[in-house]
Scaffold this motif. Sequence first.
Motif, mmCIF file in Angstrom:
data_model
loop_
_atom_site.group_PDB
_atom_site.id
_atom_site.type_symbol
_atom_site.label_atom_id
_atom_site.label_comp_id
_atom_site.label_asym_id
_atom_site.label_seq_id
_atom_site.Cartn_x
_atom_site.Cartn_y
_atom_site.Cartn_z
ATOM 1 N N LEU A 83 0.141 -17.473 -2.543
ATOM 2 C CA LEU A 83 1.426 -16.968 -1.839
ATOM 3 C C LEU A 83 1.068 -15.626 -2.506
ATOM 4 C CD1 LEU A 83 3.164 -19.749 -3.725
ATOM 5 C CD2 LEU A 83 3.444 -19.241 -1.156
ATOM 6 N N ILE A 84 1.916 -14.707 -0.959
ATOM 7 C CA ILE A 84 3.025 -13.287 -1.741
ATOM 8 C C ILE A 84 4.105 -13.060 -0.844
ATOM 9 C CG2 ILE A 84 0.246 -12.801 -1.580
ATOM 10 C CD1 ILE A 84 0.682 -12.089 2.020
ATOM 11 N N THR A 85 4.278 -11.595 -1.700
ATOM 12 C CA THR A 85 6.308 -11.136 -1.348
ATOM 13 C C THR A 85 6.298 -10.265 -1.412
ATOM 14 O OG1 THR A 85 7.973 -12.700 -1.815
ATOM 15 C CG2 THR A 85 6.758 -12.452 -3.601
ATOM 16 N N ALA A 86 7.139 -10.139 -1.003
ATOM 17 C CA ALA A 86 8.136 -8.301 -1.717
ATOM 18 C C ALA A 86 8.987 -8.257 -2.495
ATOM 19 C CB ALA A 86 8.259 -7.597 -0.054
ATOM 20 N N TYR A 87 9.574 -9.535 -1.937
ATOM 21 C CA TYR A 87 10.765 -10.036 -2.778
ATOM 22 C C TYR A 87 10.506 -10.746 -4.513
ATOM 23 C CZ TYR A 87 11.960 -8.511 1.792
ATOM 24 O OH TYR A 87 12.849 -7.436 2.165
ATOM 25 N N GLY A 91 11.966 -17.340 -10.936
ATOM 26 C CA GLY A 91 11.981 -19.175 -10.505
ATOM 27 C C GLY A 91 11.268 -19.234 -9.486
ATOM 28 N N VAL A 92 11.183 -18.669 -8.774
ATOM 29 C CA VAL A 92 9.969 -18.810 -7.002
ATOM 30 C C VAL A 92 9.126 -19.004 -7.558
ATOM 31 C CG1 VAL A 92 9.149 -17.946 -4.718
ATOM 32 C CG2 VAL A 92 11.909 -17.786 -5.245
ATOM 33 N N ARG A 93 8.648 -17.916 -8.268
ATOM 34 C CA ARG A 93 7.029 -17.727 -9.211
ATOM 35 C C ARG A 93 7.016 -18.923 -9.406
ATOM 36 N NH1 ARG A 93 3.360 -13.198 -11.068
ATOM 37 N NH2 ARG A 93 5.111 -11.955 -10.336
ATOM 38 N N ALA A 94 7.776 -18.927 -10.412
ATOM 39 C CA ALA A 94 7.386 -21.041 -11.776
ATOM 40 C C ALA A 94 7.150 -21.971 -10.520
ATOM 41 C CB ALA A 94 8.436 -21.018 -12.541
ATOM 42 N N GLN A 95 8.100 -21.652 -9.817
ATOM 43 C CA GLN A 95 7.971 -22.381 -8.503
ATOM 44 C C GLN A 95 6.985 -22.819 -7.986
ATOM 45 O OE1 GLN A 95 11.117 -23.265 -5.242
ATOM 46 N NE2 GLN A 95 10.635 -24.695 -4.739
ATOM 47 N N ALA A 98 4.191 -24.009 -10.340
ATOM 48 C CA ALA A 98 3.643 -25.473 -10.601
ATOM 49 C C ALA A 98 3.602 -26.123 -9.310
ATOM 50 C CB ALA A 98 5.786 -25.704 -11.185
ATOM 51 N N SER A 99 3.700 -25.761 -8.273
ATOM 52 C CA SER A 99 3.271 -26.732 -7.337
ATOM 53 C C SER A 99 1.533 -26.553 -7.058
ATOM 54 C CB SER A 99 4.122 -25.735 -5.885
ATOM 55 O OG SER A 99 5.506 -26.352 -6.272
ATOM 56 N N GLY A 100 1.433 -25.879 -7.791
ATOM 57 C CA GLY A 100 -0.163 -25.870 -7.732
ATOM 58 C C GLY A 100 -0.646 -24.228 -7.102
ATOM 59 N N ALA A 101 -0.445 -23.261 -6.804
ATOM 60 C CA ALA A 101 -0.688 -22.373 -6.105
ATOM 61 C C ALA A 101 -2.002 -21.725 -6.603
ATOM 62 C CB ALA A 101 0.881 -20.812 -5.664
ATOM 63 N N ALA A 102 -2.704 -21.261 -6.150
ATOM 64 C CA ALA A 102 -3.675 -20.405 -6.737
ATOM 65 C C ALA A 102 -3.227 -19.206 -7.892
ATOM 66 C CB ALA A 102 -5.267 -20.270 -5.859
ATOM 67 N N ALA A 103 -2.575 -18.514 -6.554
ATOM 68 C CA ALA A 103 -2.265 -17.245 -7.643
ATOM 69 C C ALA A 103 -0.660 -16.828 -6.715
ATOM 70 C CB ALA A 103 -2.848 -16.180 -7.268
#
Length: 128
Positions: A83-87, A91-95, A98-103
């Motif tokens: 996942l990539i984000t500018a913002y 909480g979103v990072r933790a979610q 926790a949902s299995g993102a590799a990074a």
Amino acid sequence: MGNLKPFVAVVDDDDSVGRAIKRLLHSVGIGADTFSSGDDFLDMLSSMPSYRPGCVILDIQMPGLNGLEVQRRLGGSGIPVILITAYDDVGVRAQALASGAAAYLRKPFNDSILIKTVQTALGIVPAP
């Protein structure tokens, strides 16, 4: 011989970001397909069962399905998600993780970190 070149799906509503990531990955021998929405990517997966990227890079904030929703719908597919984000949001990072993102990477990201992250997700051992 017979080895398929690894490829990644890049899903970002900003076409310039998708093109930049595609060029960056191509420079190290990794192919990439770009999609401007989560819906377009999921439509490709459902309409073409043989389409199977080695991993998917998802922007979190997109119109329509956001990256977290696409990640949720990919659950159980075995496709690693970056996942990539500018913002950045803790909480979103933790979610996401926790949902299995590799990074989870914050834009603008360091090119070498993105390359290493994708190589790890694809199971490629980087050349020394």
